[in-house]
Design an enzyme around this catalytic site. Structure first.
Site, PDB file in Angstrom:
ATOM      1  N   GLU A 145      -0.212  -1.354  -3.003  1.00 39.26           N
ATOM      2  CA  GLU A 145      -0.824  -2.658  -2.773  1.00 39.26           C
ATOM      3  C   GLU A 145      -1.634  -2.634  -1.477  1.00 39.26           C
ATOM      4  O   GLU A 145      -1.230  -2.005  -0.507  1.00 39.26           O
ATOM      5  CB  GLU A 145       0.260  -3.738  -2.714  1.00 39.26           C
TER       6      GLU A 145
ATOM      7  N   GLU B  97      -1.251 -14.218  -3.651  1.00 40.66           N
ATOM      8  CA  GLU B  97       0.188 -14.449  -3.671  1.00 40.66           C
ATOM      9  C   GLU B  97       0.581 -15.266  -2.456  1.00 40.66           C
ATOM     10  O   GLU B  97       0.018 -15.096  -1.366  1.00 40.66           O
ATOM     11  CB  GLU B  97       0.944 -13.109  -3.660  1.00 40.66           C
TER      12      GLU B  97
END
Length: 355
Positions: A153, A269
């Protein structure tokens, strides 16, 4: 730096993830993905963002890397907050576009251009925008070490408990076992001292360092470009920030993701820890609704994947997913100049809109 960061230039061989002096460090990728001919990275009125470290210092001496130093207060907060995988500790909410899971796994990387914001983030929360390069483990035997989800990520995040401020910062993350025992931020933050992790080689990029300038609603949009790709010769997964090769995740960190990914996500997120209402005022992206579009909503554009031919391809057939549509929305689109792209985000205050 002007943001208050203290930065040390340390020898490449002294960074936290270098645990075996007998293993040579790969200083540059052996190969890079090829790009489509005449690829257009049209920015409209947008501009490329940089980092305060690059703007104010430039680089560390050759053979060293910049490392952000943390105060004792920040180190304590880090140990409390980095276990973001525990459902008993935190609530995660996402808005992202996802590829179809590929069987057999066939993705060797991804590239994306993201505009950067400094959203409102409440205490003990964070907000981020990132890419997820994923192997779900579904192609491997159930209950085997290879059958666990692995991820790489990278993106930008605003995380006051970790960094001590509300600046948007370049971050990286990985897990090799579905967030169970592994799950390291940046240069092994949140992981056991002396454990393997991401190895940096660039003397120009400060991982965990603030990004500047950032976008403003109805004004200039500032972007960064991120690419993660597999170097088939070394087996390592490389990270590129704008035009700089930053470093790599060694192949040995992973099980299902040793060779290829079977899914890629792009989006945002937020995380809210116990003690906060699940939906208050932590923004995702710019804090504006996704349907408001350019110069208001956050976006990620030129969504591409690296195929088994080691070439970049436009990602198509994306599924838009949001876990709290009244608070955070996402719209997946395509155009001549932006390829596949998404607008995403929201205020988090559960306004009466649904996308």
């Amino acid at each position: 730096l002007s943001d208050g960061d203290l930065v040390s230039c340390i020898p490449i061989t002294k960074q936290p993830a270098v645990t075996d002096s007998a293993t040579p460090i790969q200083l540059e990728p052996s190969m890079v993905p090829s790009k489509p001919q005449n690829q257009n990275e049209n920015r409209k009125e947008s501009k490329q963002a940089s980092q305060r470290f690059a703007l104010e210092v430039g680089s560390c001496p050759a053979g060293t890397i910049p490392v952000r130093r943390r105060s004792p207060d920040q180190t304590t907060a880090e140990s409390d907050q980095l276990d973001s995988s525990s459902a008993s500790v935190s609530i995660h909410e996402h808005a992202y576009a996802s590829t179809t899971i590929a069987h057999p796994p066939s993705f060797k990387g991804t590239e994306v251009i993201l505009n950067v914001w400094e959203p409102l983030v409440e205490p003990h929360c964070f907000s981020l925008a990132q890419l997820w390069l994923i192997n779900t483990g579904l192609a491997f035997p159930y209950n085997s070490s290879d059958g666990l989800l692995n991820t790489i990520e990278a993106g930008w995040q605003v995380f006051p408990d970790l960094y001590g401020d509300n600046h948007a910062r370049l971050f990286i993350y990985w897990t090799g076992d579905d967030y169970q025992e592994t799950g390291c931020y940046n240069l092994n933050q949140g992981c056991e001292a002396g454990s393997l992790g991401f190895i940096q080689v660039s003397n120009k990029v400060l991982i965990g360092g603030s990004i500047a300038p950032t976008s403003i609603v109805n004004s200039t949009q500032y972007e960064i470009k991120l690419q993660v790709f597999k170097d088939d010769i070394s087996g390592n997964w490389w990270l590129q920030f704008n035009d700089e090769f930053v470093g790599y995740w060694p192949r040995s960190l992973f099980h299902s993701l040793k060779d290829t990914a079977d899914a890629i996500d792009w989006g945002g997120e937020v995380i809210v820890h116990n003690g906060n209402s699940p939906h208050m005022h932590t923004n995702m992206g710019s804090g504006e609704a996704s349907y408001l579009g350019y110069k208001k909503a956050a976006y990620q554009r030129n969504l591409q994947y690296v195929g088994t031919d080691n070439a970049l391809h436009i990602a198509t057939g994306l599924e838009a997913v949001t876990e709290a549509a009244l608070c955070y929305g996402i719209m997946a689109k395509s155009s001549k100049y932006w390829g596949s792209f998404v607008y995403y985000g929201g205020s988090g205050s559960c306004c009466n809109f649904s996308l």
